[in-house]
Design an enzyme around this catalytic site. Structure first.
Site, PDB file in Angstrom:
ATOM      1  N   MET A  74      35.973  41.001  35.942  1.00 36.38           N
ATOM      2  CA  MET A  74      36.798  40.056  35.201  1.00 36.38           C
ATOM      3  C   MET A  74      35.966  38.904  34.636  1.00 36.38           C
ATOM      4  O   MET A  74      35.142  38.326  35.325  1.00 36.38           O
ATOM      5  CB  MET A  74      37.879  39.479  36.131  1.00 36.38           C
ATOM      6  CG  MET A  74      38.780  38.441  35.495  1.00 36.38           C
ATOM      7  SD  MET A  74      39.942  37.719  36.682  1.00 36.38           S
ATOM      8  CE  MET A  74      38.853  36.631  37.617  1.00 36.38           C
ATOM      9  N   GLN A 106      36.522  44.357  39.690  1.00 38.91           N
ATOM     10  CA  GLN A 106      37.604  45.205  39.217  1.00 38.91           C
ATOM     11  C   GLN A 106      37.086  46.457  38.504  1.00 38.91           C
ATOM     12  O   GLN A 106      37.787  47.477  38.450  1.00 38.91           O
ATOM     13  CB  GLN A 106      38.548  44.430  38.300  1.00 38.91           C
ATOM     14  CG  GLN A 106      37.963  44.010  36.970  1.00 38.91           C
ATOM     15  CD  GLN A 106      38.944  43.187  36.145  1.00 38.91           C
ATOM     16  OE1 GLN A 106      39.860  42.566  36.679  1.00 38.91           O
ATOM     17  NE2 GLN A 106      38.762  43.178  34.826  1.00 38.91           N
ATOM     18  N   HIS A 163      31.131  36.784  46.773  1.00 43.77           N
ATOM     19  CA  HIS A 163      31.497  37.857  45.858  1.00 43.77           C
ATOM     20  C   HIS A 163      30.432  38.087  44.784  1.00 43.77           C
ATOM     21  O   HIS A 163      30.104  37.185  44.006  1.00 43.77           O
ATOM     22  CB  HIS A 163      32.835  37.517  45.207  1.00 43.77           C
ATOM     23  CG  HIS A 163      33.470  38.656  44.487  1.00 43.77           C
ATOM     24  ND1 HIS A 163      33.817  39.835  45.101  1.00 43.77           N
ATOM     25  CD2 HIS A 163      33.823  38.802  43.185  1.00 43.77           C
ATOM     26  CE1 HIS A 163      34.361  40.648  44.227  1.00 43.77           C
ATOM     27  NE2 HIS A 163      34.369  40.048  43.043  1.00 43.77           N
TER      28      HIS A 163
END
Length: 304
Positions: free
Chosen positions: A39, A114, A287
């Site tokens: 994203m 994603q 992340h």
């Protein structure tokens, strides 16, 4: 906004590396690699996918690396990571791959955030050309039910935003227009999720059973999943290993092996696990934060 992996999270410390992995490669050419970003990122950002592409090419001479661009420009590619229906994106990618002559003998795939679950959808829906190994780096395979860098469950702000998403995430308009809503998974409202999620509930076989989805996923040689141990973006982080909240509440999480998805083997994950085809890796940082040495040591061997 639900997490998907903005480019700023992909921190690559470009000093160092594993020079021992370099050198001539006798025999047939290496399998191509297809990369799908997360994203807010794009195919060619020099600080994220551009760096990954160069790292792989530097260690595997002669490899063809395709970093997927969804749109006609880099800006459109980035915008589509928020606002283009995921099913349309997957169909677009399947068509791209089917027409690429360099991929017809098979390829490896690596998805970031994603992009991990999006490439899994490609594996399940589009077996030609064949995907050999799938590497999911921080992908959310059971979806998300949280917010990036949310200060905690007790925060009034977090609670307010979550309630707002709870109300609107499964409306037809939001599902069609907002990418992150398409893998928003409410464990308290499982029936609503199953009935209204136009992407995740489908690829996770939570409505009608599709035998080809299971057969195609099981055709993978290896399915690698990377979980970030200090992840402050994905909620719950167990989704990166195909785990999730225990159904009916949003506090206790369960591993993949404790889920109904695994017990019923709707995707063939139980059989793949028993055959050693599932690989669960950890990265120590937040992340999408990792060093080249970690990448070379843990992920590059699946591309050789």
């Amino acid at each position: 906004m639900a997490p998907g992996g903005p480019c700023s999270w992909l921190v690559l410390l470009l000093a160092g590396g594993c020079s021992a992995l370099q050198g001539p490669r006798p025999g047939p050419p290496p399998l191509p690699l297809v990369i799908w970003h997360g994203m807010g990122d794009s195919c060619c950002n020099p600080l994220s996918m551009g760096s990954i592409k160069k790292m792989v090419e530097s260690k595997i001479p002669g490899i063809y690396v395709l970093s997927l661009e969804i749109g006609k420009t880099v800006m459109e590619d980035m915008e589509n990571s928020f606002f283009m229906n995921v099913n349309h994106q997957v169909s677009t990618v399947c068509e791209m791959l089917s027409k690429d002559p360099k991929l017809q003998q098979g390829y490896n795939a690596m998805g970031f955030s994603q992009g991990g679950q999006f490439l899994r959808a490609v594996a399940q829906r589009c077996p030609s050309p064949p995907m050999v190994n799938l590497i999911s780096v921080g992908g959310q395979h059971q979806g998300v039910y949280g917010l990036p860098r949310c200060p905690g469950e007790s925060s009034h702000i977090c609670d307010w935003i979550r309630k707002t998403l709870d109300i609107g995430a499964y409306t037809k308009r939001v599902q069609e227009l907002l990418v992150q809503a398409e893998y928003w998974h409410d464990p308290v409202k499982e029936e609503l999720y199953r009935n209204c999620s136009i992407f995740l509930a489908d690829i996770n076989q939570e409505r009608e059973f599709n035998e080809t989805y299971k057969r195609n996923l099981m055709a993978l040689k290896t399915f690698v999943m990377v979980k970030f141990l200090k992840d402050t973006v994905v909620d719950p982080v167990e989704s990166e290993w195909f785990g999730f909240y225990r159904s009916g509440q949003a506090k206790e999480t369960v591993r993949l092996q404790e889920t109904a998805l695994y017990a019923q083997d709707r995707l063939g994950l139980k059989q793949m696990d028993e055959a050693g085809k599932l690989v669960f890796l950890t990265a120590p940082g937040d992340h999408l934060q990792f060093t080249p040495d970690w990448f070379y040591t843990n992920l590059l061997p699946f591309l050789l």
